[in-house]
Design an enzyme around this catalytic site. Sequence first.
Site, PDB file in Angstrom:
ATOM      1  N   LYS A  46       0.796  -1.138  -0.158  1.00 21.46           N
ATOM      2  CA  LYS A  46       0.210  -0.070   0.169  1.00 21.46           C
ATOM      3  C   LYS A  46       1.048   1.245   0.014  1.00 21.46           C
ATOM      4  O   LYS A  46       2.112   1.340   0.403  1.00 21.46           O
ATOM      5  CB  LYS A  46      -0.949  -0.107   1.271  1.00 21.46           C
ATOM      6  CG  LYS A  46      -0.197  -0.118   2.603  1.00 21.46           C
ATOM      7  CD  LYS A  46      -1.133  -0.187   3.654  1.00 21.46           C
ATOM      8  CE  LYS A  46      -0.553  -0.201   5.047  1.00 21.46           C
ATOM      9  NZ  LYS A  46      -1.282  -0.192   6.286  1.00 21.46           N
ATOM     10  N   TYR A 267      15.023  30.058   9.354  1.00 18.82           N
ATOM     11  CA  TYR A 267      13.569  31.024   9.937  1.00 18.82           C
ATOM     12  C   TYR A 267      13.545  30.850  11.426  1.00 18.82           C
ATOM     13  O   TYR A 267      13.935  30.203  12.248  1.00 18.82           O
ATOM     14  CB  TYR A 267      12.620  30.027   9.306  1.00 18.82           C
ATOM     15  CG  TYR A 267      12.116  30.308   7.840  1.00 18.82           C
ATOM     16  CD1 TYR A 267      11.829  31.564   7.363  1.00 18.82           C
ATOM     17  CD2 TYR A 267      12.030  29.162   7.088  1.00 18.82           C
ATOM     18  CE1 TYR A 267      11.391  31.685   6.055  1.00 18.82           C
ATOM     19  CE2 TYR A 267      11.824  29.320   5.682  1.00 18.82           C
ATOM     20  CZ  TYR A 267      11.488  30.662   5.221  1.00 18.82           C
ATOM     21  OH  TYR A 267      11.038  30.913   3.979  1.00 18.82           O
ATOM     22  N   MET A 315      11.073  24.330   3.810  1.00 16.47           N
ATOM     23  CA  MET A 315      10.384  23.388   2.868  1.00 16.47           C
ATOM     24  C   MET A 315      11.152  22.684   1.815  1.00 16.47           C
ATOM     25  O   MET A 315      10.872  21.711   1.583  1.00 16.47           O
ATOM     26  CB  MET A 315       9.376  24.239   2.010  1.00 16.47           C
ATOM     27  CG  MET A 315       8.623  23.501   1.136  1.00 16.47           C
ATOM     28  SD  MET A 315       7.364  24.740  -0.091  1.00 16.47           S
ATOM     29  CE  MET A 315       5.934  25.047   1.130  1.00 16.47           C
TER      30      MET A 315
END
Length: 388
Positions: A46, A267, A315
């Site tokens: 899966k 950040y 990100m």
Amino acid sequence: MDMQISRQQAAGGASGHLTIDLGALRDNYLTLAGMAPASQTAAVVKADAYGLGADVVSQTLFEAGCRNFFVAHIDEALALRLRLSAKARIFVLNGLQPGNETSCAAMAITPVLNSLEQIAQWSAHARELGKTLTAAVQIDTGMCRLGLSPEELEILSAKQQLLDGIEIAFVMSHLACADEPDHVSNAAQLAVMRKAATAFPETPVCFSNSGGIFLGNDYHNALLRPGIALYGGAPSAAGPNPMKPVVRLDVAVIQTRTVPAGSLVGYGGSFTASVPTRLATIAAGYADGLPRSLSNRGAAWYNGVRLPIAGRVSMDSIILDISALPEGTLTQGSLVQMIGPDQTLEDIAEDAGTIAYEILTGLGRRYRRSYIQPGMSPATASTSVNHK
């Protein structure tokens, strides 16, 4: 997996290089199957084979002798059916959803029936077609996730006609705590499974997941159903991981710099350089499956040297403190190891406060993917296949 990738090899424009050792995958399957030679051994593929490519993984396992495959959703099953031999049985763990009856029957997909409603749907479709349809029936033995409740099982036992038109391939359940060998739930679920199986005399039982296989003969039954162990993840918290590593992830450096003491990094400025510090920014972040929770606690590795993450994971990038390496060791295009001999799936998962499953299934599609075929040298495989 002894994968030698040049530390100066660029990733060809990708964020990094994900290498999947199909020989190790095959060996893991055969190892698990060998633990219960009287049983059949299935494969859980899966979520795109835990993120590694269900098409390639399933074909490798089929060639190794696997004939039973489990996925979660009907779309996964239909895609797999187009790639696998008709000799392969494909089971859908999430069961028979409304409207999927025709597709399952036409494509020889076996639903895992989890409720009386799903049993009624499948039986009605069998009558409509005028033929017998195959299914597995799942019992909830204590996980409280999927399967017939004790009350539903009692009704089914008293009204066997509810199964008219259905041939039951397996009666099954799922262990909730099999990775903890001493957990009381294991024996409790086994007792419930044994009692439930009496409602299906002569029907084979499928019970053991990866961890369950290591709980001993009592848990093996007719069909084993490993998942994470196939892909090199530790099946149990007890002792060293017996499985071969299947995955290696190397990520490209995109820039290096030296910053003065007092510099705020990343950040939010959550990392402060206490001394002049050499940094490298690498081309992967939380969009590529490296969780933000690795901020200021995870690391990459280079030639056995740990390179701590400095600041927050972004990100598309991560900043590393590379001060432990000689100056000039890393340059643009160099590759650092995120998963491999120095840092296992379990290691990075522990740093991220999660589990190996989440790390593995979260690896993004932006990496260049290479597959080491059984018997193929790593040097050949590193440039042979690009799976996107």
